[in-house]
Design an enzyme around this catalytic site. Structure first.
Site, PDB file in Angstrom:
ATOM      1  N   ARG A   1       0.825  -1.212   0.000  1.00 47.52           N
ATOM      2  CA  ARG A   1       0.000   0.000   0.000  1.00 47.52           C
ATOM      3  C   ARG A   1       0.861   1.266   0.000  1.00 47.52           C
ATOM      4  NH1 ARG A   1      -5.210  -1.512   1.789  1.00 47.52           N
ATOM      5  NH2 ARG A   1      -5.827   0.550   1.121  1.00 47.52           N
TER       6      ARG A   1
ATOM      7  N   ARG B   1      -2.905   7.208   1.257  1.00 44.75           N
ATOM      8  CA  ARG B   1      -3.248   8.491   1.878  1.00 44.75           C
ATOM      9  C   ARG B   1      -2.174   9.091   2.767  1.00 44.75           C
ATOM     10  NH1 ARG B   1      -8.743   6.074   3.846  1.00 44.75           N
ATOM     11  NH2 ARG B   1      -7.241   4.377   3.902  1.00 44.75           N
TER      12      ARG B   1
ATOM     13  N   ARG C   1      -6.122  13.024  -5.029  1.00 44.05           N
ATOM     14  CA  ARG C   1      -7.458  12.638  -4.550  1.00 44.05           C
ATOM     15  C   ARG C   1      -8.397  13.815  -4.345  1.00 44.05           C
ATOM     16  NH1 ARG C   1     -10.810  10.656  -3.081  1.00 44.05           N
ATOM     17  NH2 ARG C   1     -10.923   9.175  -1.370  1.00 44.05           N
TER      18      ARG C   1
ATOM     19  N   ASP D   1      -7.280  -1.876  -7.054  1.00 48.83           N
ATOM     20  CA  ASP D   1      -7.773  -2.452  -5.802  1.00 48.83           C
ATOM     21  C   ASP D   1      -8.217  -3.881  -6.053  1.00 48.83           C
ATOM     22  OD1 ASP D   1      -8.526  -1.333  -2.924  1.00 48.83           O
ATOM     23  OD2 ASP D   1      -9.992  -2.847  -3.485  1.00 48.83           O
TER      24      ASP D   1
ATOM     25  N   TYR E   1     -15.222 -10.928   0.262  1.00 46.51           N
ATOM     26  CA  TYR E   1     -15.843  -9.613   0.062  1.00 46.51           C
ATOM     27  C   TYR E   1     -17.175  -9.757  -0.662  1.00 46.51           C
ATOM     28  CZ  TYR E   1     -12.501  -6.130   1.708  1.00 46.51           C
ATOM     29  OH  TYR E   1     -11.735  -5.325   2.496  1.00 46.51           O
TER      30      TYR E   1
END
Ligand code: CP3
Length: 346
Positions: free
Chosen positions: A28, A32, A41, A77, A153
């Site tokens: 990752r 952010r 973003r 993703d 998921y």
């Protein structure tokens, strides 16, 4: 060999060739915690970012520029291929959500197998741009969710603490669950081979949720279907990595997945994990991501302890034991990378 034809350090390590220093990348790494990412973003939501090749490639390359790691990982993703299978995926602040979860055999039958160019052409385009723009000594990594985690998921529809819906389906309708996993594995193969065709030099499968399973169930429901995907990659000669978190109970099983490298978290000692996996496999890991909230000397000390546990054996790729936390100080991530690179000079 000149620089252009050189095989990236990470790829040589995954093949367990002796290397001049331990390669490092961070799960990752584009996210952010990076100001460059937050900047992009502000203009685009997460799905737009994933579906726009120039933006996807930009944030992946920004992360490499900010950290000087040995690989760029495709910015996408694990839920993107699920969208192409017919799932309605959303990424609100509270975490990803699927609004039409899979709950029965009819739902499984309705799932489509995506075409890598027609349905996921934006992924291939992002990978192609990455390979063009990235320095030749750095690797382009593709990825997907492992079938079990992707299917989880699809059934739960969101993150879960106890996996009640997933385990209920597994227990009540094991054949339906297997059929779901087979379809997800088939879709995953299409998806990762599409990335390979576009220029990805290694593939990591994220089995982030497999740690919820007892070892027997891991073998039957997760390992079996991950093996199908790794077999397809083996046919292409592309090195592969299998990551699971909370996997100390079934490392020996993961070693039989067909992946060239097993990625482990910090809850197990790296030296012990490698012995259990077998030194005929590469290993990736395994610093606790929260260690990056400590002072840089402590980060360096813990990084060195992991390198010591690897004993300089060929086939160690340094990484965190899970994704980097969104509040991590960027300087501390840089301190880790410097520590791992400088360790070679000792
Ligand atoms: O540098 C990179 O690694 C970027 C590519 C990447 C993302 N997600 C981008 C992302 C990768 C490899 C992933 C994998 C992923 N996605 C996993 C497996 C790794 C793991 O952490 O176990 C999982 C379980 C997901 C599902 C997912 N996507 C979650 C749980 C979340 C929200 C929580 C979080 O950690 O952010 C996402 C959204 C997501 N995926 C973001 C990013 C950068 C944040 C989106 C934003 O900008 O708000």
């Amino acid at each position: 060999m000149d620089d252009r034809s050189a095989v990236p350090l990470l790829i040589r390590a995954l093949r367990r060739e002796p290397v001049e220093r331990t390669p490092i990348w961070i799960m990752r790494q584009a996210g952010r915690y990076l100001p460059e990412y937050r900047e992009v973003r502000r203009e685009a939501d997460f799905l737009t970012l994933c579906r726009t090749p120039d933006l996807s490639a930009k944030v992946a390359l920004d992360a490499v520029a900010a950290l000087d790691v040995d690989a760029a990982i495709l910015f996408s993703d694990i839920l993107i291929p699920l969208q192409a299978m017919g799932m309605q995926v959303a990424f609100p602040e509270s975490g990803p959500r699927i609004d039409n979860p899979v709950r029965c055999a009819r739902d499984v039958a309705a799932l489509r197998i995506p075409d890598p160019e027609d349905d996921l052409g934006f992924v291939a385009a992002a990978v192609r741009t990455l390979r063009q723009e990235l320095a030749p000594d750095k690797a382009v990594l593709g990825f997907a969710g492992a079938p079990f985690t992707a299917a989880s998921y699809m059934v739960e529809g969101r993150s879960s603490r106890d996996f009640l819906l997933l385990k209920s389906l597994l227990l009540q309708e094991p054949m339906t669950f297997h059929r779901l996993l087979e379809k997800v594995a088939e879709a995953t193969i299409a998806c990762v081979l599409g990335q390979v065709d576009a220029g990805a030099e290694a593939i990591q499968l994220f089995d982030s949720w497999a740690g919820c399973l007892a070892p027997d169930d891991y073998e039957e429901f997760a390992l079996r279907h991950a093996r199908t995907v790794f077999a397809a990659l083996r046919d292409r000669g592309v090195p592969s990595i299998l990551f699971a978190s909370g996997a100390a109970g079934f490392l020996e099983c993961m070693a039989r997945s067909g992946a060239d490298c097993i990625a482990v978290d910090w809850r197990v000692d790296l030296g012990e994990a490698w012995r259990r996996i077998g030194h005929d496999r590469a290993i990736q890991g395994n610093l606790d991501p929260i260690v990056l909230f400590g002072p840089p000397p402590a980060i360096a000390r813990r990084a060195r302890a992991i390198l010591d546990a690897a004993q300089g054996r060929p086939g160690h790729v340094f990484n965190l034991g899970h994704g980097i936390h969104k509040d991590t100080p960027v300087d501390h991530a840089r301190a880790l990378i410097a520590a791992v690179k400088n360790a070679a000079a000792r």
